[in-house]
Design a protein around this motif. Structure first.
Motif, mmCIF file in Angstrom:
data_model
loop_
_atom_site.group_PDB
_atom_site.id
_atom_site.type_symbol
_atom_site.label_atom_id
_atom_site.label_comp_id
_atom_site.label_asym_id
_atom_site.label_seq_id
_atom_site.Cartn_x
_atom_site.Cartn_y
_atom_site.Cartn_z
ATOM 1 N N UNK A 38 0.931 -1.258 -0.136
ATOM 2 C CA UNK A 38 0.022 0.019 0.074
ATOM 3 C C UNK A 38 0.780 1.286 0.007
ATOM 4 N N UNK A 39 1.906 1.156 0.721
ATOM 5 C CA UNK A 39 3.093 2.385 0.849
ATOM 6 C C UNK A 39 3.267 2.577 -0.641
ATOM 7 N N UNK A 40 3.802 1.618 -1.319
ATOM 8 C CA UNK A 40 4.309 1.702 -2.790
ATOM 9 C C UNK A 40 3.205 2.280 -3.748
ATOM 10 N N UNK A 41 2.096 1.722 -3.485
ATOM 11 C CA UNK A 41 0.834 2.419 -4.327
ATOM 12 C C UNK A 41 0.647 3.704 -4.108
ATOM 13 N N UNK A 42 0.644 3.933 -2.734
ATOM 14 C CA UNK A 42 0.432 5.525 -2.615
ATOM 15 C C UNK A 42 1.611 6.436 -2.970
ATOM 16 N N UNK A 43 2.933 5.879 -2.834
ATOM 17 C CA UNK A 43 3.915 6.531 -3.414
ATOM 18 C C UNK A 43 4.064 6.782 -4.821
ATOM 19 N N UNK A 44 3.708 5.826 -5.707
ATOM 20 C CA UNK A 44 3.406 5.715 -7.155
ATOM 21 C C UNK A 44 2.589 6.946 -7.723
ATOM 22 N N UNK A 45 1.355 6.954 -6.865
ATOM 23 C CA UNK A 45 0.284 7.802 -7.315
ATOM 24 C C UNK A 45 0.974 9.578 -7.114
ATOM 25 N N UNK A 46 1.703 9.648 -6.075
ATOM 26 C CA UNK A 46 2.048 10.832 -5.611
ATOM 27 C C UNK A 46 3.366 11.066 -6.245
ATOM 28 N N UNK A 47 3.979 10.037 -7.255
ATOM 29 C CA UNK A 47 5.146 10.387 -8.045
ATOM 30 C C UNK A 47 6.501 10.498 -7.070
ATOM 31 N N UNK A 48 6.678 9.696 -5.919
ATOM 32 C CA UNK A 48 7.639 10.014 -5.154
ATOM 33 C C UNK A 48 8.004 8.294 -4.907
#
Length: 88
Positions: A50-60
Motif C-alpha cells: 500500500x505504501x508503494x501504491x500511494x507513493x507511485x500515485x504521488x510520484x515519489x
C-alpha cells in the motif's frame, strides 16, 4: 515521532501539495478512502504494498514517505472542502 505518524505526515503533505483529495488518491491507488484517512492519522499499520501504491500515485519513492519532518515543522493544512469551481 513514530513511523506511522511520519508516514501519515508525509502522505498528507504530498497529497495536499498536489491538490488531491483523500478520495482521489485512494481511487488512483486502488485502495479504500477510509484507509488513506487512517494512514494520515497514524492509526493504520500500512503495508509495504500500500505504501508503494500511494507513493507511485504521488510520484515519489516509498522511502520519501519515511523521512522524518524537520523539528518544529507545522502539520500540513487540509485542502479546502467542497468542489472546485468548473473551468471552461
Amino acid at each position: 515521532m513514530n513511523v506511522r505518524k511520519i508516514i501519515g505526515w508525509n502522505l498528507r503533505k504530498l497529497r495536499v501539495e498536489q491538490g488531491l483529495s483523500q478520495e482521489r488518491l485512494a481511487l488512483a491507488a486502488e485502495i479504500d478512502r477510509s484507509y488513506v484517512g487512517r494512514v494520515e492519522r497514524g492509526s493504520e499499520n500500512v503495508t509495504i504494498d500500500k505504501l508503494e501504491a500511494l507513493a507511485m500515485v504521488l510520484g515519489v519513492s516509498a522511502s520519501d514517505l519515511l523521512i522524518e519532518p524537520p523539528k518544529g515543522a507545522r502539520e500540513p493544512s487540509p485542502l479546502s472542502s467542497g468542489r472546485r469551481p468548473k473551468t471552461r
